[in-house]
Design a protein around this motif. Structure first.
Motif, mmCIF file in Angstrom:
data_model
loop_
_atom_site.group_PDB
_atom_site.id
_atom_site.type_symbol
_atom_site.label_atom_id
_atom_site.label_comp_id
_atom_site.label_asym_id
_atom_site.label_seq_id
_atom_site.Cartn_x
_atom_site.Cartn_y
_atom_site.Cartn_z
ATOM 1 N N PRO A 18 71.652 30.677 40.096
ATOM 2 C CA PRO A 18 72.906 31.452 40.078
ATOM 3 C C PRO A 18 72.791 32.788 40.812
ATOM 4 N N LEU A 19 71.615 33.404 40.736
ATOM 5 C CA LEU A 19 71.431 34.687 41.415
ATOM 6 C C LEU A 19 71.466 34.517 42.928
ATOM 7 N N LEU A 20 70.821 33.459 43.420
ATOM 8 C CA LEU A 20 70.864 33.199 44.863
ATOM 9 C C LEU A 20 72.287 32.871 45.312
ATOM 10 N N GLY A 21 72.992 32.098 44.500
ATOM 11 C CA GLY A 21 74.380 31.786 44.831
ATOM 12 C C GLY A 21 75.235 33.035 44.875
ATOM 13 N N LEU A 22 75.048 33.928 43.913
ATOM 14 C CA LEU A 22 75.800 35.180 43.893
ATOM 15 C C LEU A 22 75.438 36.065 45.077
ATOM 16 N N LEU A 23 74.166 36.074 45.424
ATOM 17 C CA LEU A 23 73.742 36.856 46.588
ATOM 18 C C LEU A 23 74.411 36.333 47.850
ATOM 19 N N GLY A 24 74.461 35.007 47.989
ATOM 20 C CA GLY A 24 75.120 34.431 49.162
ATOM 21 C C GLY A 24 76.587 34.801 49.215
ATOM 22 N N THR A 25 77.240 34.821 48.057
ATOM 23 C CA THR A 25 78.654 35.198 48.017
ATOM 24 C C THR A 25 78.854 36.659 48.392
ATOM 25 N N VAL A 26 77.997 37.519 47.880
ATOM 26 C CA VAL A 26 78.102 38.950 48.201
ATOM 27 C C VAL A 26 77.909 39.183 49.694
ATOM 28 N N ILE A 27 76.915 38.518 50.267
ATOM 29 C CA ILE A 27 76.685 38.652 51.710
ATOM 30 C C ILE A 27 77.896 38.167 52.492
ATOM 31 N N GLY A 28 78.453 37.012 52.067
ATOM 32 C CA GLY A 28 79.638 36.472 52.741
ATOM 33 C C GLY A 28 80.834 37.403 52.636
ATOM 34 N N MET B 159 84.987 18.600 53.532
ATOM 35 C CA MET B 159 83.847 19.043 54.325
ATOM 36 C C MET B 159 82.646 18.134 54.070
ATOM 37 N N SER B 160 81.874 17.930 55.101
ATOM 38 C CA SER B 160 80.644 17.159 54.947
ATOM 39 C C SER B 160 79.567 18.060 54.355
ATOM 40 N N VAL B 161 78.444 17.442 53.979
ATOM 41 C CA VAL B 161 77.338 18.206 53.395
ATOM 42 C C VAL B 161 76.799 19.223 54.393
ATOM 43 N N VAL B 162 76.719 18.817 55.655
ATOM 44 C CA VAL B 162 76.222 19.733 56.695
ATOM 45 C C VAL B 162 77.145 20.931 56.834
ATOM 46 N N GLU B 163 78.461 20.693 56.809
ATOM 47 C CA GLU B 163 79.415 21.786 56.925
ATOM 48 C C GLU B 163 79.345 22.721 55.724
ATOM 49 N N ILE B 164 79.127 22.144 54.551
ATOM 50 C CA ILE B 164 79.002 22.975 53.350
ATOM 51 C C ILE B 164 77.804 23.899 53.468
ATOM 52 N N PHE B 165 76.694 23.372 53.966
ATOM 53 C CA PHE B 165 75.497 24.205 54.111
ATOM 54 C C PHE B 165 75.700 25.269 55.184
ATOM 55 N N GLN B 166 76.389 24.916 56.233
ATOM 56 C CA GLN B 166 76.635 25.885 57.297
ATOM 57 C C GLN B 166 77.537 27.016 56.822
ATOM 58 N N LYS B 167 78.571 26.699 56.072
ATOM 59 C CA LYS B 167 79.522 27.698 55.619
ATOM 60 C C LYS B 167 79.039 28.443 54.378
ATOM 61 N N GLY B 168 78.058 27.862 53.683
ATOM 62 C CA GLY B 168 77.559 28.507 52.468
ATOM 63 C C GLY B 168 76.693 29.703 52.718
ATOM 64 N N GLY B 169 76.170 29.840 53.910
ATOM 65 C CA GLY B 169 75.379 31.017 54.232
ATOM 66 C C GLY B 169 73.884 30.777 54.145
ATOM 67 N N ALA B 170 73.139 31.883 54.344
ATOM 68 C CA ALA B 170 71.680 31.791 54.439
ATOM 69 C C ALA B 170 71.030 31.396 53.123
ATOM 70 N N THR B 171 71.653 31.698 51.993
ATOM 71 C CA THR B 171 71.027 31.379 50.708
ATOM 72 C C THR B 171 71.103 29.899 50.353
ATOM 73 N N MET B 172 71.805 29.111 51.153
ATOM 74 C CA MET B 172 71.884 27.684 50.869
ATOM 75 C C MET B 172 70.530 26.992 51.071
ATOM 76 N N LEU B 173 69.722 27.496 52.000
ATOM 77 C CA LEU B 173 68.409 26.893 52.213
ATOM 78 C C LEU B 173 67.484 27.099 51.012
ATOM 79 N N PRO B 174 67.377 28.341 50.471
ATOM 80 C CA PRO B 174 66.599 28.486 49.236
ATOM 81 C C PRO B 174 67.152 27.644 48.083
ATOM 82 N N LEU B 175 68.475 27.533 48.007
ATOM 83 C CA LEU B 175 69.062 26.703 46.961
ATOM 84 C C LEU B 175 68.711 25.227 47.154
#
Length: 213
Positions: A120-130, A1-17
């Motif tokens: 890590p908390l933002l990453g976990l939040l993104g996973t929970v939302i996903g 996956m490209s960086v753009v695809e990773i950000f798209q699939k990572g969810g909304a918390t990727m922007l704060p990260l």
């Protein structure tokens, strides 16, 4: 996956990260530049000031003043600029300046601490939302059928944000610990340089008092 695809699939918390990673990177670059400048010059400054102080306090003061852009230069210059200071006042000037300079060397630590805690908390939040989104699309009647095949992929994508958060936190922690180690070393350098300068000044003070009782 490209960086753009990773950000798209990572969810909304990727922007704060992303914001936290840029913030941490800017602090790390600034601190690396700062510490590189300090480590390359401070030993020479200390040796020059102490060597000059053994012969001429006026020359020592001038050398320290020329190095005023460096923390160790300001540390040594502050007591040297005092006129006819007694040894106790000289020591107090050293201690006060050391506290100020060592405190300023901690600049950026709070930012890195925040990034280490939040990533890590933002990453976990993104996973929970996903996971909520992925599992929320499953109906009881679909379990075990081909219609649930996309859920596994959705869960895998949900974990991207956790991985990203951990990467940002780990890299920030590595540099944070490095800077803390450098700061601890500075405490020892300041203490030794200050003690050496104070001893020279006390001897100078005693000599002057014996000549002019």
């Amino acid at each position: 996956m490209s960086v753009v695809e990773i950000f798209q699939k990572g969810g909304a918390t990727m922007l704060p990260l992303l914001f936290l990673s840029i913030l941490a990177l800017s602090v790390i670059i600034e601190r690396v530049w700062f510490w590189t400048s300090v480590l390359l010059k401070e030993r020479e400054i200390v040796n020059r000031v102490l060597d000059a102080a053994r012969r001429d306090w006026g020359a020592a003061k001038e050398i320290a003043q020329q190095a005023h852009e460096q923390p160790i230069g300001r540390f040594l210059y502050n007591p040297l600029q005092l006129e006819n200071a007694d040894p106790e006042m000289f020591r107090l000037a050293l201690e006060t300046t050391a506290d100020e300079e060592l405190s300023s060397m901690r600049r950026g630590d709070k930012v890195l601490e925040a990034v280490i805690a939040l990533s890590p908390l933002l990453g976990l939040l993104g996973t929970v939302i996903g996971l909520i989104i992925s599992l929320g699309s499953i109906r009881l009647g679909d379990i075990g059928t081909a219609s649930t095949a996309g859920v596994t992929a959705g869960i895998g994508e949900a974990l991207i944000s956790t991985a990203a958060g951990l990467i940002v936190a780990i890299l920030s922690l590595i540099f944070y610990r490095l800077f803390q180690g450098l700061l601890f070393n500075q405490v020892k350098i300041f203490r030794k340089a200050g003690n050496d300068l104070e001893l020279l000044y006390r001897q100078y003070w005693i000599d002057q008092r014996s000549k002019h009782p």
